[in-house]
Write an enzyme that holds these catalytic residues in place. Structure first.
Site, mmCIF file in Angstrom:
data_model
loop_
_atom_site.group_PDB
_atom_site.id
_atom_site.type_symbol
_atom_site.label_atom_id
_atom_site.label_comp_id
_atom_site.label_asym_id
_atom_site.label_seq_id
_atom_site.Cartn_x
_atom_site.Cartn_y
_atom_site.Cartn_z
ATOM 1 N N ARG A 246 -3.775 -4.045 -1.164
ATOM 2 C CA ARG A 246 -2.962 -3.692 -2.335
ATOM 3 C C ARG A 246 -3.419 -4.441 -3.579
ATOM 4 O O ARG A 246 -3.230 -3.997 -4.690
ATOM 5 C CB ARG A 246 -1.494 -4.041 -2.076
ATOM 6 C CG ARG A 246 -0.869 -3.217 -0.989
ATOM 7 C CD ARG A 246 0.486 -3.783 -0.651
ATOM 8 N NE ARG A 246 1.045 -3.102 0.512
ATOM 9 C CZ ARG A 246 2.329 -2.842 0.658
ATOM 10 N NH1 ARG A 246 3.190 -3.194 -0.265
ATOM 11 N NH2 ARG A 246 2.759 -2.233 1.731
ATOM 12 N N GLU A 320 1.623 7.808 -2.027
ATOM 13 C CA GLU A 320 2.751 7.271 -2.778
ATOM 14 C C GLU A 320 2.281 6.451 -3.977
ATOM 15 O O GLU A 320 1.194 5.871 -3.944
ATOM 16 C CB GLU A 320 3.631 6.381 -1.890
ATOM 17 C CG GLU A 320 4.990 6.147 -2.528
ATOM 18 C CD GLU A 320 5.852 5.099 -1.833
ATOM 19 O OE1 GLU A 320 7.076 5.233 -1.880
ATOM 20 O OE2 GLU A 320 5.302 4.130 -1.268
#
Ligand code: 5AD
Length: 632
Positions: A246, A320
């Site tokens: 991430r 997402e």
């Protein structure tokens, strides 16, 4: 007698960890207790902590993603070189290991006290009081830190097409290049499950899909997990990406993966699936095991472009994240202007798959935001803004997320409002062909440690989700307060939801849901009209401006561009209302409604607003509720 105002406490999150609600709440509590707090917010390095510790009495480190030992690996040598004399504490969920090895590992890094799991602010203060009373104080009081520096507002970065950037994006990591052949990727996508299609069918049939999260470091383990959950009756499966990926830290992931080859136990070092490092072939091989399952990638990645490329190339057609929802709740030093431009790449790439190959990519937006005391109108406004950004780039299916807050009427009204407002704004802009779906997240803030309380929460939450008519339910489990759930725990979560639906099939939605729906539609529309009316060259810039001017203001956001004025509390029925509206452009009669609701609760409970907000934030984690939802 300890004079707290003479004592300086450093409070900081570390590494890539994004959790901000806990440390903001603790900062407020420490300041109210009289401590002098040097607040470093989230995402600090070991060197930054060490520098801030100079002259401080205590350093409180918060970590929730389990990677503390990794982020702080340089801390012992820094402190050995230049001792600081502070008492060091760490708390949260700082390790993926069990309690005992975790405590030993963190003590080894030099922490004097290790707190695992939920700890009351009052307890933190009393331990600090005791430790600092006995501790010799040889330091002069440090100068007060400079005030919060306002972030610089730079011009909007130039808009670049995917064609202009693609080579650079694919070159970010060696696995990028094999993701480059769009025709081949589209063929793989066409042969796999598709979330957009499954959601169309679910909405048509009035079904709510059940979606657990899953992410482990290894390919084989990931397949086993998916198999367990498919057998348990999960309708949608997703890759939960690890927090190093991430933060685009692929080299560090590579190091950990290599170590794990030598020592398979080291796989525990990642808290999700590192899809970028594993690459396209691995991704395709996993999705090929489950050709009819709709897959998704869930993450919160800072620069999501390469991950999106590899996702679609793996045959996964749901992704997402968005410019606000994957920035404001997650990053301290990341400007919305930059995130808007990066997410436009992802949306445009999704649009290209549809235009060229007829593949519908579903784009989901994380309206959950910081999860804690988020009023529905903010979730709706940001979800719809990301929807409009996506529609402009050719996206044809969106899923709009909302996190349950705990008042059933408000939660049902929020999901209905999401659908209505998104449809209205899309249609008004000529995007009638964009499908809108809704996602009800079971309670997303801190969970009670008591498994019975958690079970009661999950049961009531499942019923609220069903009554709201959401397309999909994002699942939580009884493990939530302490660790990432295993496949078996997620399977139990799926069974719990189905049992709740069977037991309470005849429950009706509360009449007040209509009122909450109308209220949220009014509020969200007012915000959207104000944002869309800003004077700027394109929608992306309008959205960035809206954050900079506080029209969009997310409570507990760690982001430096977020105004941080808005604050919420529960009303007497447990619904979330604004205690401080800040610069969010709500109509006057709506502001009055919020003000009156908070005042009347305050009159009933007594005490001051700050204390009430704190107890509202901590209430669920404390298990301080007799039934869930708080009011049905
Ligand atoms: N596997 C399963 N669930 C995960 N979560 C985070 N990482 C993983 C993972 N690797 C869950 C947390 C939290 C939610 C936001 O995601 O338990 O509930």
């Amino acid at each position: 007698m300890l004079d707290r105002s003479e004592r300086t406490v450093v409070l900081a999150g570390v590494g890539g960890d994004s959790h901000s609600v806990g440390i903001i709440t603790l900062r407020n509590a420490l300041q109210r207790a009289g401590y002098h707090v040097r607040f470093l917010s989230i995402q600090n390095t070991a060197a930054e902590l060490h520098a801030a510790a100079a002259g401080a009495d205590a350093v409180l480190v918060s970590n929730m993603d389990g990677h503390a030992a990794y982020y702080l690996r340089d801390l012992p040598s820094l402190r050995a070189e230049e001792p600081d004399g502070a008492v060091w504490y760490i708390g949260g969920n700082p390790s993926l290991a069990g309690d005992e090895p975790a405590a030993a590992e963190l003590a080894g890094l030099g922490f004097d006290r290790v707190f695992l799991g939920y700890v009351e602010p009052a307890e933190v203060i009393s331990v600090l009081d005791r430790d600092l009373t006995v501790r010799e104080c040889g330091f002069a009081r440090p100068a007060a830190p400079a005030g919060r520096a306002l972030p610089e507002v730079r011009p909007m970065p130039r808009r670049r097409s995917p064609a202009e950037q693609r080579d650079d994006v694919l070159a970010q990591w060696p696995t990028g290049h094999p993701a480059g052949r769009l025709e081949e990727n589209a063929e793989v996508c066409a042969a796999r499950g598709n979330l957009a299609a499954v959601q169309e069918a679910a909405d048509r049939d009035g079904r709510t899909l059940i979606h657990p999260r899953t992410g482990v470091a290894g390919v084989r383990e990931q397949i086993e997990l998916f198999r367990t959950l498919e057998e348990a009756g999960a309708d949608v499966l997703s890759f939960q990406i690890d927090s190093l990926t991430r933060n685009n830290a692929h080299e560090q992931v590579e190091m950990l993966l290599k170590e794990s080859v030598a020592d398979p136990g080291a796989f525990a070092g990642l808290n999700g699936f590192p899809l970028v490092n594993h690459g396209v072939e691995a991704g395709r091989s996993i999705t090929a095991y489950f050709p009819h399952v709709p897959f998704q990638v869930r993450h919160s990645t800072r620069d999501p472009r390469l991950l999106a490329e590899i996702t679609f190339a793996s045959g996964i057609t749901s992704f997402e994240g968005g410019a606000l929802t994957y920035n404001l709740p997650y990053y301290r030093d990341y400007s919305p202007r930059q995130s808007v431009r990066r997410w436009q790449y992802v949306d445009r790439l999704s649009g290209i798959y549809h235009e060229r190959f007829g593949i519908t990519v579903d784009r989901e937006f994380f309206g959950v935001l910081t999860a804690t005391m988020v009023p529905p109108c903010l979730a709706v406004a940001v979800d719809v803004l990301e929807t409009l950004l996506a529609a402009e780039e050719g996206v044809k299916s969106v899923s709009l997320g909302y996190a349950e807050q705990g008042n059933r009427a408000q939660d049902i009204g929020a999901i209905r409002a999401l659908r209505r407002v998104a449809r209205g704004y899309l249609d008004a802009r000529g995007h009638q062909d964009v499908a809108v779906h809704t996602v009800f997240h079971q309670y997303m803030a801190a969970f009670p440690a008591d498994p019975e309380k958690s079970r009661a929460l999950l049961h009531g939450s499942a019923v609220s989700a069903r009554l709201s008519g959401a397309t999909r339910l994002m699942l939580k489990t009884v493990a939530e307060s302490s660790h990432i759930p295993s496949g078996v725990q997620n399977a139990a979560g799926v069974a719990l939801v189905r049992a709740a639906w069977a037991a309470e099939a005849d429950t009706a939605a509360p009449g007040l849901a209509d009122f909450e729906e109308e209220l949220t539609v009014t509020e969200a529309s007012a915000i959207l009209d104000a944002v869309l009316g800003l004077d700027a060259s394109d929608l992306g810039e309008r959205i960035a401006l809206a954050v900079e001017r506080g029209l969009l203001d997310v409570p507990f956001s760690p982001n430096r561009w977020n105004a941080g004025k808005a604050m919420c509390a529960r009303d007497s029925a447990g619904a979330v209302r604004f205690a401080v509206v800040g610069d969010i452009p709500l109509p006057e009669q709506v502001r009055r409604l919020h003000r009156d609701a908070v005042r009347s609760r305050l009159r009933r409970t007594g005490g001051d607003l700050d204390a009430m907000v704190e107890s509202d934030v901590l209430r669920t984690a404390r298990g301080d509720f007799a039934v869930w939802p708080l009011t049905s």
